[in-house]
Scaffold this active site. Structure first.
Site, PDB file in Angstrom:
ATOM      1  N   ARG A  84       0.816  -1.196   0.000  1.00 21.22           N
ATOM      2  CA  ARG A  84       0.000   0.000   0.000  1.00 21.22           C
ATOM      3  C   ARG A  84       0.863   1.265   0.000  1.00 21.22           C
ATOM      4  NH1 ARG A  84      -4.976   0.916   2.511  1.00 21.22           N
ATOM      5  NH2 ARG A  84      -4.795  -0.961   3.773  1.00 21.22           N
ATOM      6  N   TYR A  85       1.969   1.197   0.720  1.00 21.96           N
ATOM      7  CA  TYR A  85       2.867   2.360   0.837  1.00 21.96           C
ATOM      8  C   TYR A  85       4.122   2.050   0.016  1.00 21.96           C
ATOM      9  CZ  TYR A  85      -0.311   3.011   4.731  1.00 21.96           C
ATOM     10  OH  TYR A  85      -1.444   3.128   5.487  1.00 21.96           O
ATOM     11  N   ARG A  88       7.299   0.125   1.688  1.00 20.96           N
ATOM     12  CA  ARG A  88       7.206  -1.044   2.562  1.00 20.96           C
ATOM     13  C   ARG A  88       6.050  -1.961   2.150  1.00 20.96           C
ATOM     14  NH1 ARG A  88       5.570   3.719   4.609  1.00 20.96           N
ATOM     15  NH2 ARG A  88       4.046   3.884   6.293  1.00 20.96           N
ATOM     16  N   CYS A  97      -2.222 -18.172  14.041  1.00 16.39           N
ATOM     17  CA  CYS A  97      -1.702 -17.453  15.210  1.00 16.39           C
ATOM     18  C   CYS A  97      -1.649 -18.414  16.396  1.00 16.39           C
ATOM     19  CB  CYS A  97      -2.613 -16.282  15.572  1.00 16.39           C
ATOM     20  SG  CYS A  97      -2.776 -15.087  14.245  1.00 16.39           S
ATOM     21  N   CYS A 101      -7.357 -13.415  18.714  1.00 12.26           N
ATOM     22  CA  CYS A 101      -7.913 -12.275  19.421  1.00 12.26           C
ATOM     23  C   CYS A 101      -9.315 -12.023  18.875  1.00 12.26           C
ATOM     24  CB  CYS A 101      -7.032 -11.054  19.185  1.00 12.26           C
ATOM     25  SG  CYS A 101      -5.290 -11.454  19.446  1.00 12.26           S
ATOM     26  N   CYS A 104      -9.711  -9.210  16.267  1.00 16.01           N
ATOM     27  CA  CYS A 104      -8.727  -9.170  15.178  1.00 16.01           C
ATOM     28  C   CYS A 104      -9.300  -8.550  13.905  1.00 16.01           C
ATOM     29  CB  CYS A 104      -8.262 -10.585  14.876  1.00 16.01           C
ATOM     30  SG  CYS A 104      -7.114 -10.655  13.485  1.00 16.01           S
ATOM     31  N   ARG A 106      -8.135  -8.989  11.039  1.00 15.10           N
ATOM     32  CA  ARG A 106      -8.026  -9.976   9.956  1.00 15.10           C
ATOM     33  C   ARG A 106      -8.774 -11.254  10.311  1.00 15.10           C
ATOM     34  NH1 ARG A 106      -2.115  -9.000   9.451  1.00 15.10           N
ATOM     35  NH2 ARG A 106      -1.990  -7.209   8.052  1.00 15.10           N
ATOM     36  N   ASP A 265     -10.513  -1.452  14.669  1.00 17.24           N
ATOM     37  CA  ASP A 265     -11.017  -1.512  13.294  1.00 17.24           C
ATOM     38  C   ASP A 265     -12.430  -2.081  13.274  1.00 17.24           C
ATOM     39  OD1 ASP A 265      -8.775  -0.535  11.787  1.00 17.24           O
ATOM     40  OD2 ASP A 265      -7.704  -2.357  12.384  1.00 17.24           O
ATOM     41  N   ASP A 302      -6.925   3.533  11.199  1.00 21.22           N
ATOM     42  CA  ASP A 302      -6.867   3.025   9.831  1.00 21.22           C
ATOM     43  C   ASP A 302      -8.210   3.374   9.215  1.00 21.22           C
ATOM     44  OD1 ASP A 302      -5.815   1.553   7.600  1.00 21.22           O
ATOM     45  OD2 ASP A 302      -4.619   0.457   9.078  1.00 21.22           O
ATOM     46  N   LYS A 309      -3.528   4.611   7.096  1.00 24.48           N
ATOM     47  CA  LYS A 309      -3.419   4.915   8.531  1.00 24.48           C
ATOM     48  C   LYS A 309      -3.085   6.385   8.740  1.00 24.48           C
ATOM     49  CE  LYS A 309      -1.161   0.805  10.362  1.00 24.48           C
ATOM     50  NZ  LYS A 309      -0.607   0.387   9.060  1.00 24.48           N
TER      51      LYS A 309
END
Ligand SMILES: *Cc1c(COP(=O)(O)O)cnc(C)c1O
Ligand code: SF4
Length: 342
Positions: A84-85, A88, A97, A101, A104, A106, A265, A302, A309
């Site tokens: 996206r950037y 990076r 994971c 969580c 989350c 995602r 989010d 975000d 962000k």
């Protein structure tokens, strides 16, 4: 990987209607490690339990929630990469994971099933990075990259390290908290690189940071890997100035620099964790007055829909006319600032 704990043995969730809870666990992955269970048992306020134990409120979805809340899909040129950037990329070698969580962002993507990025896709993802000379930093995320075996991790780190334009390799992980025994000397050795390797620890409450977590964190630091932290602001878990102050002091005392505090989010079924942006700003404003600069994270939003962000500070600087600004001090008082005349 620790197998998900048998849910029936976790008393906190037995009070909820079973069928509904099964609908939650059928939709979203659940995993609780022995260490996390011990934390849950030791934590009287439930700040740890609420992060991991499924809850029937996860079935409630609001119209503004999105499957892909931060719009990663639109920026995925090949599987496993989000670009996206310009300087990076995210590289997601695994979807698993150590714990899941409940908030989350995602949550629709992570979980057991399609565990690893396919070997061909990993080759293509690394080829993509090799062919993108502006990419200065590769951020390993997932899933949790420290769930990979040291051998696989070393293979990825070695391949990235061999790419000339990649100077920084960053890992985002919850493993030191969720499963500290995974942080073996072998795992730390796998992170050895000629490039600068950073690790970002996902941590939301001081009660998650045990002596064991402190001990394994120091292994990264001794190996020359600086540690940063990222936290999510969560209603009912850490949405008080006192809770966050304790967390950020504890992390800083462990040489872990608080990096980001994320506004939650809009992931599906996470409405019970969200609070208003205004409330978040108030908490952050209070923290700014209490905490040393080295203990302060950036408060980040975000923007839903993939707009990126941003720092979510209350308008600290507002230009009122050319070269003149209203500048807000930490107490909320407004001062006038003028650019120098040349
Ligand atoms: C958050 C994010 C990054 C890393 O951003 P930093 O602000 O550098 O931590 C990189 N790529 C994507 C797609 C992201 O969402
Ligand atoms: S560790 Fe990270 S990716 Fe995994 S469930 Fe938690 S927030 Fe999601």
């Amino acid at each position: 990987m620790t197998k998900p704990a048998p849910l029936a043995r976790i008393p906190e969730i037995l009070s909820q209607p079973d069928a509904a809870l099964q609908a939650v666990t059928a939709r979203y992955a659940v995993a609780i490690t022995p260490e996390t269970r011990a934390l849950i048992a030791a934590d009287p306020d439930g700040a740890v339990a609420k992060q991991y134990l499924p809850d029937v409120r996860e079935l409630v979805e609001t119209p503004d929630e999105l499957q892909d809340p931060i719009g990663d899909d639109a920026h995925s040129p090949v599987p496993g990469i989000v670009h996206r950037y310009p300087d990076r990329v995210l590289l997601k070698p695994i979807h698993v994971c150590a714990v899941y969580c409940r908030f989350c962002f995602r949550r629709e993507m992570v979980g057991p099933g399609s565990e690893m990025l396919k070997p061909d896709d990993l080759v293509r993802a690394i080829d993509y990075i090799r062919g993108a000379p502006k990419v200065w930093e590769v951020i390993l995320t997932g899933g949790d990259p420290l769930v990979l075996s040291p051998r696989r991790l070393k293979d990825i780190i070695d391949q990235l390290s061999a790419i000339d334009h990649v100077k920084i390799i960053r890992l985002h992980t919850r493993v030191p908290i969720a499963n500290p025994n995974r942080v073996t000397d072998e795992l730390i050795a796998a992170l050895d690189s000629s490039k600068a390797v950073y690790a970002v620890l996902h941590c939301n409450h001081a009660s998650e940071v045990t002596d064991k977590v402190q001990a394994v964190s120091q292994k990264f630091i001794r190996a020359g890997i600086p540690l940063l932290s990222q936290s999510t602001l969560l209603a009912g878990i850490n949405d008080t100035t006192d809770a966050l102050e304790a967390l950020f002091r504890r992390l800083t005392e462990m040489k872990i620099k608080p990096y980001y505090l994320h506004h939650p989010d809009k992931a599906p079924g996470t409405g019970h964790f969200r609070l208003s942006l205004k409330r978040g700003q108030q908490i952050v404003q209070n923290l700014l007055m209490r905490l040393s600069g080295i203990a302060r994270p950036n408060y980040m939003l975000d923007i839903p829909g993939g707009h990126g962000k941003i720092a979510a500070l209350p308008g600290a600087v507002t230009e009122t006319e050319a070269g003149t600004y209203d500048v807000r001090d930490p107490h909320g008082h407004i001062h006038t600032y003028r650019d120098s005349q040349s």
